[in-house]
Design a protein around this motif. Structure first.
Motif, PDB file in Angstrom:
ATOM      1  N   ALA A 181     -46.017  -9.296   5.442  1.00 55.37           N
ATOM      2  CA  ALA A 181     -45.796 -10.085   4.226  1.00 55.37           C
ATOM      3  C   ALA A 181     -44.896  -9.367   3.215  1.00 55.37           C
ATOM      4  O   ALA A 181     -43.973  -9.984   2.652  1.00 55.37           O
ATOM      5  CB  ALA A 181     -47.133 -10.469   3.592  1.00 55.37           C
ATOM      6  N   PRO A 182     -45.098  -8.064   2.948  1.00 59.01           N
ATOM      7  CA  PRO A 182     -44.230  -7.387   1.961  1.00 59.01           C
ATOM      8  C   PRO A 182     -42.816  -7.100   2.491  1.00 59.01           C
ATOM      9  O   PRO A 182     -41.939  -6.729   1.719  1.00 59.01           O
ATOM     10  CB  PRO A 182     -44.972  -6.066   1.687  1.00 59.01           C
ATOM     11  N   LYS A 183     -42.606  -7.277   3.808  1.00 59.89           N
ATOM     12  CA  LYS A 183     -41.337  -6.887   4.409  1.00 59.89           C
ATOM     13  C   LYS A 183     -40.380  -8.059   4.619  1.00 59.89           C
ATOM     14  O   LYS A 183     -39.232  -7.844   5.005  1.00 59.89           O
ATOM     15  CB  LYS A 183     -41.591  -6.200   5.755  1.00 59.89           C
TER      16      LYS A 183
ATOM     17  N   PRO B 260     -38.568 -11.873   3.228  1.00 62.38           N
ATOM     18  CA  PRO B 260     -38.160 -12.491   1.964  1.00 62.38           C
ATOM     19  C   PRO B 260     -39.309 -13.247   1.297  1.00 62.38           C
ATOM     20  O   PRO B 260     -40.111 -13.902   1.965  1.00 62.38           O
ATOM     21  CB  PRO B 260     -37.044 -13.442   2.397  1.00 62.38           C
ATOM     22  N   ALA B 261     -39.370 -13.168  -0.015  1.00 60.97           N
ATOM     23  CA  ALA B 261     -40.437 -13.813  -0.775  1.00 60.97           C
ATOM     24  C   ALA B 261     -40.419 -15.327  -0.613  1.00 60.97           C
ATOM     25  O   ALA B 261     -41.446 -15.994  -0.814  1.00 60.97           O
ATOM     26  CB  ALA B 261     -40.327 -13.441  -2.246  1.00 60.97           C
ATOM     27  N   ALA B 262     -39.267 -15.885  -0.244  1.00 58.74           N
ATOM     28  CA  ALA B 262     -39.162 -17.333  -0.093  1.00 58.74           C
ATOM     29  C   ALA B 262     -39.952 -17.849   1.112  1.00 58.74           C
ATOM     30  O   ALA B 262     -40.252 -19.044   1.205  1.00 58.74           O
ATOM     31  CB  ALA B 262     -37.700 -17.736   0.047  1.00 58.74           C
TER      32      ALA B 262
ATOM     33  N   SER C   7     -43.002 -18.782   3.063  1.00 58.70           N
ATOM     34  CA  SER C   7     -44.364 -19.123   2.657  1.00 58.70           C
ATOM     35  C   SER C   7     -45.392 -18.449   3.562  1.00 58.70           C
ATOM     36  O   SER C   7     -45.087 -18.005   4.686  1.00 58.70           O
ATOM     37  CB  SER C   7     -44.573 -20.636   2.716  1.00 58.70           C
ATOM     38  N   THR C   8     -46.618 -18.380   3.077  1.00 58.84           N
ATOM     39  CA  THR C   8     -47.712 -17.817   3.851  1.00 58.84           C
ATOM     40  C   THR C   8     -47.915 -18.600   5.140  1.00 58.84           C
ATOM     41  O   THR C   8     -48.154 -18.019   6.205  1.00 58.84           O
ATOM     42  CB  THR C   8     -49.017 -17.827   3.026  1.00 58.84           C
TER      43      THR C   8
ATOM     44  N   TRP D 231     -35.403 -17.311   9.394  1.00 57.26           N
ATOM     45  CA  TRP D 231     -36.686 -16.718   9.000  1.00 57.26           C
ATOM     46  C   TRP D 231     -37.509 -16.327  10.228  1.00 57.26           C
ATOM     47  O   TRP D 231     -38.099 -15.250  10.272  1.00 57.26           O
ATOM     48  CB  TRP D 231     -37.476 -17.729   8.167  1.00 57.26           C
TER      49      TRP D 231
END
Length: 244
Positions: free
Chosen positions: A102-104, A106-108, A110-111, A201
């Motif tokens: 998750a931290p690695k 892109p923030a875009a 989604s979970t 992604w």
């Protein structure tokens, strides 16, 4: 047993975890922490042998414990997610990888997308593999059969069907087969991102997960070399008497 490669060792030890057999843990009774002072715990495995022969599943259990103890948790779970066939372990490992990656990414992303991408990476779609669907049971009865006879035949058929269901469940209870619709990336994202973005992604996530596996295999090789269980690392090893 001596392993021909690191991957062979990993697959063997993870397959051994699906065997519910307490005898595979016999080496634990002979464990002595002082044996690790020399950098190898093989002595506890040798002590547990019977009549000079070490069972293969016992070796797999012992090697698995060494890898699990010495690998970083993220690396161990990467191997489990990729190669294990045990349902509970694989599901747990996928959850750990979600937290690791998750931290690695892109923030875009989604979970939901991250979870489904990791799951699809860990459980690739297999051609022809589908979840088992419920089937109807038909019984042919001649006309004029007495009621008691008809009821007895139906009862026997129902009992046979239930017994077969139990048998099939015991065979496949640990296998994970996802619906084909799970792999449809249209269900991974509800924000309307274009296909090219979703594919990019997915590749980022797949590459990140595969890099963890590659790193885990490199570290595992060092551990297996230290324990002396890779075939090209052993000459005249005490494990040459291991039964297949």
């Amino acid at each position: 047993m001596i392993y021909s490669s690191v991957l062979n060792a990993v697959i063997s030890v993870l397959a051994a975890e699906t065997i519910n057999n307490v005898s595979t843990q016999a080496w634990q009774k002979a464990y002595n922490s002082q044996d690790e002072d020399s950098g190898s715990d093989r002595v506890s495995l040798v002590r547990s042998c019977r009549r000079g022969v070490i069972d293969r599943t016992q070796v797999d259990s012992w090697v698995g414990a060494r890898l699990r103890h010495n690998l970083q948790p993220a690396l161990w779970h990467a191997l489990v997610a990729r190669y294990s066939t045990r349902r509970s372990h694989k599901v747990e490992a996928i959850g750990v990888l979600h937290s690791v990656l998750a931290p690695k990414v892109p923030a875009a992303i989604s979970t939901l997308f991250l979870y489904k991408a990791i799951t699809a990476w860990a459980i690739p779609k297999l051609a022809g593999a589908r979840p088992k669907a419920a089937t109807a049971q038909s019984i042919a009865l001649p006309l004029g059969v007495p009621v008691w006879r008809r009821e007895a035949v139906i009862k026997a058929a129902v009992a046979a069907a239930r017994a077969n269901d139990v048998k099939e469940q015991s065979r496949s209870s640990d296998a994970i087969v996802l619906k084909h619709s799970f792999y449809d990336m249209n269900t991974w994202d509800n924000t309307g991102k274009p296909e090219s973005t979703r594919r990019r992604w997915r590749k980022l996530i797949n590459d990140a997960a595969s890099e963890l596996v590659s790193e885990a295999l490199v570290c595992a090789e060092d551990i297996l070399k230290t324990e002396g269980v890779l075939i090209h690392e052993v000459t005249g090893s005490v494990l040459t008497g291991v039964s297949e």
